[in-house]
Write a protein that holds these residues in place. Structure first.
Motif, PDB file in Angstrom:
ATOM      1  N   ASP A  42       0.828  -1.213   0.000  1.00 17.80           N
ATOM      2  CA  ASP A  42       0.000   0.000   0.000  1.00 17.80           C
ATOM      3  C   ASP A  42       0.859   1.259   0.000  1.00 17.80           C
ATOM      4  O   ASP A  42       0.563   2.242  -0.686  1.00 17.80           O
ATOM      5  CB  ASP A  42      -0.942   0.009   1.203  1.00 17.80           C
ATOM      6  CG  ASP A  42      -2.063  -1.022   1.071  1.00 17.80           C
ATOM      7  OD1 ASP A  42      -2.259  -1.551  -0.041  1.00 17.80           O
ATOM      8  OD2 ASP A  42      -2.744  -1.303   2.087  1.00 17.80           O
ATOM      9  N   ALA A  43       1.936   1.237   0.796  1.00 18.67           N
ATOM     10  CA  ALA A  43       2.838   2.394   0.838  1.00 18.67           C
ATOM     11  C   ALA A  43       3.492   2.601  -0.524  1.00 18.67           C
ATOM     12  O   ALA A  43       3.618   3.735  -1.007  1.00 18.67           O
ATOM     13  CB  ALA A  43       3.902   2.187   1.913  1.00 18.67           C
ATOM     14  N   ALA A  44       3.898   1.498  -1.157  1.00 18.59           N
ATOM     15  CA  ALA A  44       4.526   1.586  -2.471  1.00 18.59           C
ATOM     16  C   ALA A  44       3.574   2.208  -3.494  1.00 18.59           C
ATOM     17  O   ALA A  44       3.968   3.063  -4.298  1.00 18.59           O
ATOM     18  CB  ALA A  44       4.955   0.194  -2.930  1.00 18.59           C
ATOM     19  N   LYS A  45       2.317   1.788  -3.427  1.00 17.99           N
ATOM     20  CA  LYS A  45       1.313   2.324  -4.354  1.00 17.99           C
ATOM     21  C   LYS A  45       1.102   3.817  -4.134  1.00 17.99           C
ATOM     22  O   LYS A  45       1.006   4.595  -5.085  1.00 17.99           O
ATOM     23  CB  LYS A  45       0.003   1.559  -4.175  1.00 17.99           C
ATOM     24  CG  LYS A  45      -1.087   1.955  -5.156  1.00 17.99           C
ATOM     25  CD  LYS A  45      -2.328   1.087  -4.954  1.00 17.99           C
ATOM     26  CE  LYS A  45      -3.430   1.473  -5.944  1.00 17.99           C
ATOM     27  NZ  LYS A  45      -4.654   0.649  -5.749  1.00 17.99           N
ATOM     28  N   GLU A  46       1.060   4.209  -2.866  1.00 16.85           N
ATOM     29  CA  GLU A  46       0.841   5.623  -2.543  1.00 16.85           C
ATOM     30  C   GLU A  46       2.031   6.482  -2.967  1.00 16.85           C
ATOM     31  O   GLU A  46       1.853   7.604  -3.447  1.00 16.85           O
ATOM     32  CB  GLU A  46       0.596   5.774  -1.042  1.00 16.85           C
ATOM     33  CG  GLU A  46       0.276   7.198  -0.617  1.00 16.85           C
ATOM     34  CD  GLU A  46       0.016   7.305   0.873  1.00 16.85           C
ATOM     35  OE1 GLU A  46       0.344   8.354   1.445  1.00 16.85           O
ATOM     36  OE2 GLU A  46      -0.501   6.338   1.467  1.00 16.85           O
ATOM     37  N   LEU A  47       3.235   5.958  -2.779  1.00 12.76           N
ATOM     38  CA  LEU A  47       4.435   6.729  -3.124  1.00 12.76           C
ATOM     39  C   LEU A  47       4.621   6.848  -4.630  1.00 12.76           C
ATOM     40  O   LEU A  47       5.200   7.811  -5.117  1.00 12.76           O
ATOM     41  CB  LEU A  47       5.666   6.071  -2.494  1.00 12.76           C
ATOM     42  CG  LEU A  47       5.758   6.156  -0.970  1.00 12.76           C
ATOM     43  CD1 LEU A  47       6.827   5.213  -0.447  1.00 12.76           C
ATOM     44  CD2 LEU A  47       6.032   7.584  -0.519  1.00 12.76           C
ATOM     45  N   GLY A  48       4.126   5.863  -5.367  1.00 11.23           N
ATOM     46  CA  GLY A  48       4.212   5.907  -6.823  1.00 11.23           C
ATOM     47  C   GLY A  48       5.540   5.422  -7.365  1.00 11.23           C
ATOM     48  O   GLY A  48       6.607   5.708  -6.808  1.00 11.23           O
ATOM     49  N   ALA A 104      19.794  -0.326  10.597  1.00 16.53           N
ATOM     50  CA  ALA A 104      18.602   0.509  10.773  1.00 16.53           C
ATOM     51  C   ALA A 104      17.415  -0.413  11.041  1.00 16.53           C
ATOM     52  O   ALA A 104      17.277  -1.459  10.398  1.00 16.53           O
ATOM     53  CB  ALA A 104      18.361   1.353   9.525  1.00 16.53           C
ATOM     54  N   PHE A 105      16.573  -0.027  11.992  1.00 17.22           N
ATOM     55  CA  PHE A 105      15.517  -0.920  12.476  1.00 17.22           C
ATOM     56  C   PHE A 105      14.147  -0.280  12.329  1.00 17.22           C
ATOM     57  O   PHE A 105      13.961   0.908  12.619  1.00 17.22           O
ATOM     58  CB  PHE A 105      15.769  -1.259  13.946  1.00 17.22           C
ATOM     59  CG  PHE A 105      14.663  -2.051  14.602  1.00 17.22           C
ATOM     60  CD1 PHE A 105      14.506  -3.397  14.317  1.00 17.22           C
ATOM     61  CD2 PHE A 105      13.780  -1.449  15.488  1.00 17.22           C
ATOM     62  CE1 PHE A 105      13.487  -4.134  14.918  1.00 17.22           C
ATOM     63  CE2 PHE A 105      12.764  -2.166  16.089  1.00 17.22           C
ATOM     64  CZ  PHE A 105      12.615  -3.512  15.796  1.00 17.22           C
ATOM     65  N   VAL A 106      13.181  -1.086  11.890  1.00 15.36           N
ATOM     66  CA  VAL A 106      11.779  -0.663  11.821  1.00 15.36           C
ATOM     67  C   VAL A 106      10.945  -1.714  12.554  1.00 15.36           C
ATOM     68  O   VAL A 106      11.007  -2.900  12.212  1.00 15.36           O
ATOM     69  CB  VAL A 106      11.281  -0.532  10.365  1.00 15.36           C
ATOM     70  CG1 VAL A 106       9.819  -0.105  10.350  1.00 15.36           C
ATOM     71  CG2 VAL A 106      12.134   0.464   9.590  1.00 15.36           C
ATOM     72  N   GLY A 107      10.206  -1.291  13.559  1.00 21.90           N
ATOM     73  CA  GLY A 107       9.395  -2.250  14.304  1.00 21.90           C
ATOM     74  C   GLY A 107       8.901  -1.676  15.612  1.00 21.90           C
ATOM     75  O   GLY A 107       8.429  -0.545  15.663  1.00 21.90           O
ATOM     76  N   ARG A 160       8.668   3.306   3.381  1.00 18.44           N
ATOM     77  CA  ARG A 160       8.821   4.772   3.352  1.00 18.44           C
ATOM     78  C   ARG A 160      10.245   5.209   3.708  1.00 18.44           C
ATOM     79  O   ARG A 160      10.791   6.126   3.071  1.00 18.44           O
ATOM     80  CB  ARG A 160       7.804   5.425   4.275  1.00 18.44           C
ATOM     81  CG  ARG A 160       6.379   5.334   3.751  1.00 18.44           C
ATOM     82  CD  ARG A 160       5.369   6.045   4.640  1.00 18.44           C
ATOM     83  NE  ARG A 160       4.010   5.764   4.217  1.00 18.44           N
ATOM     84  CZ  ARG A 160       3.381   6.375   3.214  1.00 18.44           C
ATOM     85  NH1 ARG A 160       3.980   7.357   2.565  1.00 18.44           N
ATOM     86  NH2 ARG A 160       2.143   6.045   2.896  1.00 18.44           N
ATOM     87  N   VAL A 161      10.853   4.587   4.716  1.00 17.71           N
ATOM     88  CA  VAL A 161      12.214   5.020   5.082  1.00 17.71           C
ATOM     89  C   VAL A 161      13.212   4.628   3.995  1.00 17.71           C
ATOM     90  O   VAL A 161      14.173   5.368   3.737  1.00 17.71           O
ATOM     91  CB  VAL A 161      12.652   4.479   6.457  1.00 17.71           C
ATOM     92  CG1 VAL A 161      11.753   5.014   7.563  1.00 17.71           C
ATOM     93  CG2 VAL A 161      12.706   2.964   6.491  1.00 17.71           C
ATOM     94  N   LEU A 162      12.990   3.475   3.345  1.00 23.45           N
ATOM     95  CA  LEU A 162      13.890   3.080   2.261  1.00 23.45           C
ATOM     96  C   LEU A 162      13.748   4.005   1.058  1.00 23.45           C
ATOM     97  O   LEU A 162      14.752   4.440   0.471  1.00 23.45           O
ATOM     98  CB  LEU A 162      13.612   1.633   1.852  1.00 23.45           C
ATOM     99  CG  LEU A 162      14.171   0.553   2.782  1.00 23.45           C
ATOM    100  CD1 LEU A 162      13.603  -0.817   2.427  1.00 23.45           C
ATOM    101  CD2 LEU A 162      15.701   0.516   2.735  1.00 23.45           C
TER     102      LEU A 162
END
Length: 332
Positions: free
Chosen positions: A59-65, A136-139, A296-298
């Motif tokens: 979903d994030a990928a779709k929103e970012l385009g 780098a950590f996401v969680g 998003r961070v990537l």
């Protein structure tokens, strides 16, 4: 021929930059309009939390385009995770998010990404390089999550009026996993702070799956036939459901069980069905939010040249049979 010459003049600086960058080991320059490919390598990709995480990433990928997410489920196979890393590096993806099956492969994973000049984030389970430097950590903050679970379990225990001598705690978790260790430590500390004491705790080592937790808890219950009341906490919802199912199968009444889940994506199913259950509360965590944040961070790192933040921590909140729908919206 003029068009060819013009094209050469246009492309020459770009080609030269690419050659120099390759020689110097500099990552390729991203141009506006280019499609990015992000690899999401997951352990236990069939668990609901990780399904949600993958959907959040997409979903994030779709929103970012102009962003594509390749999701790879490596189950609990470290060799499969390394193979997936090799494939993604070979495909020259633009970024990698990985939930490792075993934190011990962290140095190899980090080294592979670094050599390929591909930005990488560790998702859910932190990893370190051979030099001890964290990726780098996401969680989530494991100790904080456990503290919220333990605090709520303590409040429910105090409200129950049970005699602490008649109570046993089952703590079910993968004991080699640092995030599970952190969560269990937080659960114990917060429960003791609220109650002022700890019942005897039986730590049940599992592979973090429902069936393993259920099977191992069954043996614990058989070995403790005189226990009147049980408190249960765990590293994830799968463990908690396994524990409370085993207690129910052994004939323990739901009112004699205080189970506080971690995830809420499975505990909510009993509440949605209106069932009488030992699952009294849960800490709601959204895999969707974590997958979203990882992408998003990537993308920000690749497109905007922003440094990857050392830690990106997602929000959590306690839910109950009374408020879960207003907080979660639905029980997937």
């Amino acid at each position: 021929m003029k068009r060819v010459s013009d094209m050469k003049r246009i492309l020459a600086p770009t080609l030269l930059a690419g050659i120099v960058g390759s020689v110097l080991g500099v990552p390729p320059v991203w141009a506006a309009g280019d499609q990015l490919t992000i690899a999401l390598i997951q352990k236990q990709g069939d668990q609901q939390y990780f399904v949600d995480e993958a959907n959040g990433a997409r979903d994030a990928a779709k929103e970012l385009g102009n962003v594509k997410v390749n999701v790879v489920n490596v189950s609990m196979d470290s060799n499969a995770a390394i193979s997936a890393m090799n494939v993604m590096v070979g495909q020259k993806v633009d970024g990698i998010a990985i939930v490792v099956p075993d934190q011990q492969i962290g140095p190899q994973v980090i080294d592979m990404a670094a050599q390929a000049k591909i930005p990488l984030v560790a998702v859910d389970d932190p990893i370190k390089s051979g030099a001890g430097e964290a990726a780098a950590f996401v969680g989530f903050d494991g100790f904080d999550m456990g503290s919220k679970v333990g605090e709520d379990a303590g409040k429910l225990f105090k409200a129950s009026g049970w005699n602490i001598d008649d109570v046993r705690v089952i703590a079910a978790y993968e004991q080699q996993l640092s995030v599970c260790q952190d969560r269990e430590a937080g659960e114990e500390a917060a429960f003791q702070k609220v109650v002022g004491a700890l019942p005897k705790i039986i730590k049940v080592g599992t592979d973090n799956s429902t069936m393993d937790a259920q099977n191992r808890t069954g043996a614990v219950v058989t070995a403790n036939p005189n226990v009147k009341h049980w408190v249960a906490w765990a590293c994830n919802d799968e463990n908690l459901i396994g524990v409370t199912t085993a207690l129910a199968n052994a004939g323990m009444p739901a009112e004699n069980v205080i189970g506080v889940g971690l995830g809420a994506y499975l505990t909510c199913k009993d509440w949605q069905a209106g069932q009488k259950t030992g699952n009294k509360a849960a800490l709601y965590i959204s895999g969707r939010d974590v997958g979203d944040a990882a992408v998003r961070v990537l993308v920000a790192s690749i497109r905007d040249h922003k440094p990857l933040p050392p830690k990106t921590i997602a929000h959590t909140t306690i839910v109950t049979p009374e408020n879960w729908k207003s907080v979660m919206g639905s029980c997937s």
